[in-house]
Design a protein around this motif. Sequence first.
Motif, PDB file in Angstrom:
ATOM      1  N   TRP A 214       0.847  -1.195   0.000  1.00 24.74           N
ATOM      2  CA  TRP A 214       0.000   0.000   0.000  1.00 24.74           C
ATOM      3  C   TRP A 214       0.879   1.240   0.000  1.00 24.74           C
ATOM      4  N   ILE A 215       0.515   2.230  -0.787  1.00 26.10           N
ATOM      5  CA  ILE A 215       1.222   3.507  -0.834  1.00 26.10           C
ATOM      6  C   ILE A 215       0.357   4.567  -0.165  1.00 26.10           C
ATOM      7  N   TRP A 216       0.925   5.268   0.821  1.00 30.63           N
ATOM      8  CA  TRP A 216       0.215   6.391   1.448  1.00 30.63           C
ATOM      9  C   TRP A 216       0.498   7.647   0.619  1.00 30.63           C
ATOM     10  N   TRP A 217      -0.317   7.852  -0.419  1.00 32.54           N
ATOM     11  CA  TRP A 217      -0.139   9.025  -1.267  1.00 32.54           C
ATOM     12  C   TRP A 217      -0.406  10.297  -0.469  1.00 32.54           C
ATOM     13  N   LYS A 218       0.333  11.344  -0.778  1.00 36.41           N
ATOM     14  CA  LYS A 218       0.119  12.611  -0.077  1.00 36.41           C
ATOM     15  C   LYS A 218       0.388  13.795  -1.002  1.00 36.41           C
ATOM     16  N   THR A 219      -0.277  14.887  -0.730  1.00 36.76           N
ATOM     17  CA  THR A 219      -0.033  16.174  -1.374  1.00 36.76           C
ATOM     18  C   THR A 219      -0.752  17.235  -0.557  1.00 36.76           C
ATOM     19  N   GLY A 220      -0.455  18.499  -0.816  1.00 39.43           N
ATOM     20  CA  GLY A 220      -1.129  19.568  -0.100  1.00 39.43           C
ATOM     21  C   GLY A 220      -2.547  19.783  -0.601  1.00 39.43           C
ATOM     22  N   LYS A 221      -3.361  20.418   0.231  1.00 39.99           N
ATOM     23  CA  LYS A 221      -4.741  20.700  -0.158  1.00 39.99           C
ATOM     24  C   LYS A 221      -4.781  21.760  -1.256  1.00 39.99           C
ATOM     25  N   PRO A 222      -5.779  21.693  -2.119  1.00 39.29           N
ATOM     26  CA  PRO A 222      -5.925  22.723  -3.163  1.00 39.29           C
ATOM     27  C   PRO A 222      -6.342  24.055  -2.547  1.00 39.29           C
ATOM     28  N   PRO A 223      -6.181  25.146  -3.288  1.00 38.04           N
ATOM     29  CA  PRO A 223      -6.650  26.449  -2.794  1.00 38.04           C
ATOM     30  C   PRO A 223      -8.153  26.420  -2.533  1.00 38.04           C
ATOM     31  N   ARG A 224      -8.596  27.313  -1.670  1.00 37.37           N
ATOM     32  CA  ARG A 224     -10.002  27.384  -1.316  1.00 37.37           C
ATOM     33  C   ARG A 224     -10.864  27.728  -2.539  1.00 37.37           C
ATOM     34  N   ARG A 225     -11.946  26.977  -2.720  1.00 33.68           N
ATOM     35  CA  ARG A 225     -12.858  27.240  -3.836  1.00 33.68           C
ATOM     36  C   ARG A 225     -13.537  28.597  -3.645  1.00 33.68           C
ATOM     37  N   ASP A 226     -13.684  29.346  -4.752  1.00 35.64           N
ATOM     38  CA  ASP A 226     -14.289  30.678  -4.642  1.00 35.64           C
ATOM     39  C   ASP A 226     -15.681  30.761  -5.269  1.00 35.64           C
ATOM     40  N   LYS A 227     -16.188  29.659  -5.823  1.00 35.15           N
ATOM     41  CA  LYS A 227     -17.505  29.674  -6.453  1.00 35.15           C
ATOM     42  C   LYS A 227     -18.525  28.941  -5.590  1.00 35.15           C
ATOM     43  N   THR A 228     -19.758  29.443  -5.623  1.00 35.08           N
ATOM     44  CA  THR A 228     -20.869  28.769  -4.966  1.00 35.08           C
ATOM     45  C   THR A 228     -21.918  28.415  -6.020  1.00 35.08           C
ATOM     46  N   LEU A 229     -22.965  27.762  -5.579  1.00 37.43           N
ATOM     47  CA  LEU A 229     -24.026  27.351  -6.492  1.00 37.43           C
ATOM     48  C   LEU A 229     -24.565  28.532  -7.305  1.00 37.43           C
ATOM     49  N   LYS A 230     -24.702  29.664  -6.682  1.00 40.71           N
ATOM     50  CA  LYS A 230     -25.245  30.847  -7.350  1.00 40.71           C
ATOM     51  C   LYS A 230     -24.433  31.213  -8.593  1.00 40.71           C
ATOM     52  N   ASP A 231     -23.128  30.959  -8.546  1.00 39.41           N
ATOM     53  CA  ASP A 231     -22.236  31.381  -9.626  1.00 39.41           C
ATOM     54  C   ASP A 231     -22.357  30.535 -10.889  1.00 39.41           C
ATOM     55  N   ILE A 232     -22.974  29.362 -10.805  1.00 41.09           N
ATOM     56  CA  ILE A 232     -23.081  28.506 -11.993  1.00 41.09           C
ATOM     57  C   ILE A 232     -24.477  28.552 -12.616  1.00 41.09           C
ATOM     58  N   VAL A 233     -25.383  29.304 -12.026  1.00 45.41           N
ATOM     59  CA  VAL A 233     -26.775  29.316 -12.477  1.00 45.41           C
ATOM     60  C   VAL A 233     -26.941  30.107 -13.778  1.00 45.41           C
ATOM     61  N   GLU A 234     -27.730  29.546 -14.675  1.00 41.52           N
ATOM     62  CA  GLU A 234     -28.124  30.254 -15.898  1.00 41.52           C
ATOM     63  C   GLU A 234     -29.354  31.100 -15.567  1.00 41.52           C
TER      64      GLU A 234
END
Length: 368
Positions: A214-234
Amino acid sequence: MMLQSTMFEQQKIDLSSAPWTMHEFFAGSGLVAYGLKGMFAPVWANDISEQKATVYKANFGDNHFELDDIKNIRGYELPCAHLSWASFPCQDLSLAGSLGGIHASRSGLVWEWLRVLDEMEQRPKILLLENVVGLLSTSKGNNYRILHTALVERGYDCGAIVLNASYFVPQSRPRVFILAVEHGCQIPDELVGDGPCWLHTKTAIELGRSLPQWIWWKTGKPPRRDKTLKDIVEDTAPFDKDNVLRLVPERHQTKLNDHSAVYATGYRRTRHGEQQLELRFDGIAGCLRTPEGGSSKQYLVVKKDGMTHARLLTVREAARLMGAPDSFILPGSYNDGYKAMGDAVAMPVAQFIGERFLIKIAEAVYDD
């Protein structure tokens, strides 16, 4: 007609410019290939669904895509590649599905993928399998154990991570990614830990502590998401499903009443023999599904200016929730487009895994 055809051809996305190559099994609409653009060029891709193939070909062309049942694919006929990516069917492993397990008819197609690998003269040194989190938890972890053992027997070291698309897009979509590397290959130290990290759930940790190689893969967390549901609405899409608002259960109606303005999503579910529209108010959508049956279509509920309205998510909104740009072509009916997105891997998730893991592994593994 000729002008229309020329314009259509001009919109093709070029995936050929990349330092490494890949096979993409169960390729669907191609969001993985899009996410790995510039890192891994698909030299061969396959899916059995004509609907998804239409989406794939509309965006990327058909010079490397093979529409066929994986049971008809022969490994010795495929071009060599550095990576094999397989997003195999999830229905028999999903907590919302039949739970038939890793040997059932649909999720069991992963064994056909392994057969194809076995038939190759030269297998890729890097493998990636993607599926729902039920792969780790169902049958007390035995579904994953069986698959892990099969990979180890073929000469790979591997480990599973869990990554939610909500890190990148306003959709809750946790998925398991198994990264496997040929035994004996050098993996960059920065990618391997000596224990679990944020990428490992409780079930992944239990499996990792009990399984060989088993490999314990690791990396840092991605940057904080800046979009919410409202931002994808047509904003121009008409609200034509207000009748479902009567299905909102009392506890959710209370929450709706507490908001002066809100964007929420919901699914119809049967509770105690009655249909209910259960809403979520955290600014992200529920996990997209395929459109079979009314309960699998996600509703958008918007309250503003003293009015509350409802409709289904549009296909373009579904695509945005998967990280696809508005230039991504979605031919066919509503159900065709919704299925193409509901069955896919979120594009920025594939991109993240490519940038953080796959490209670095390829550079190390194929350095010689």
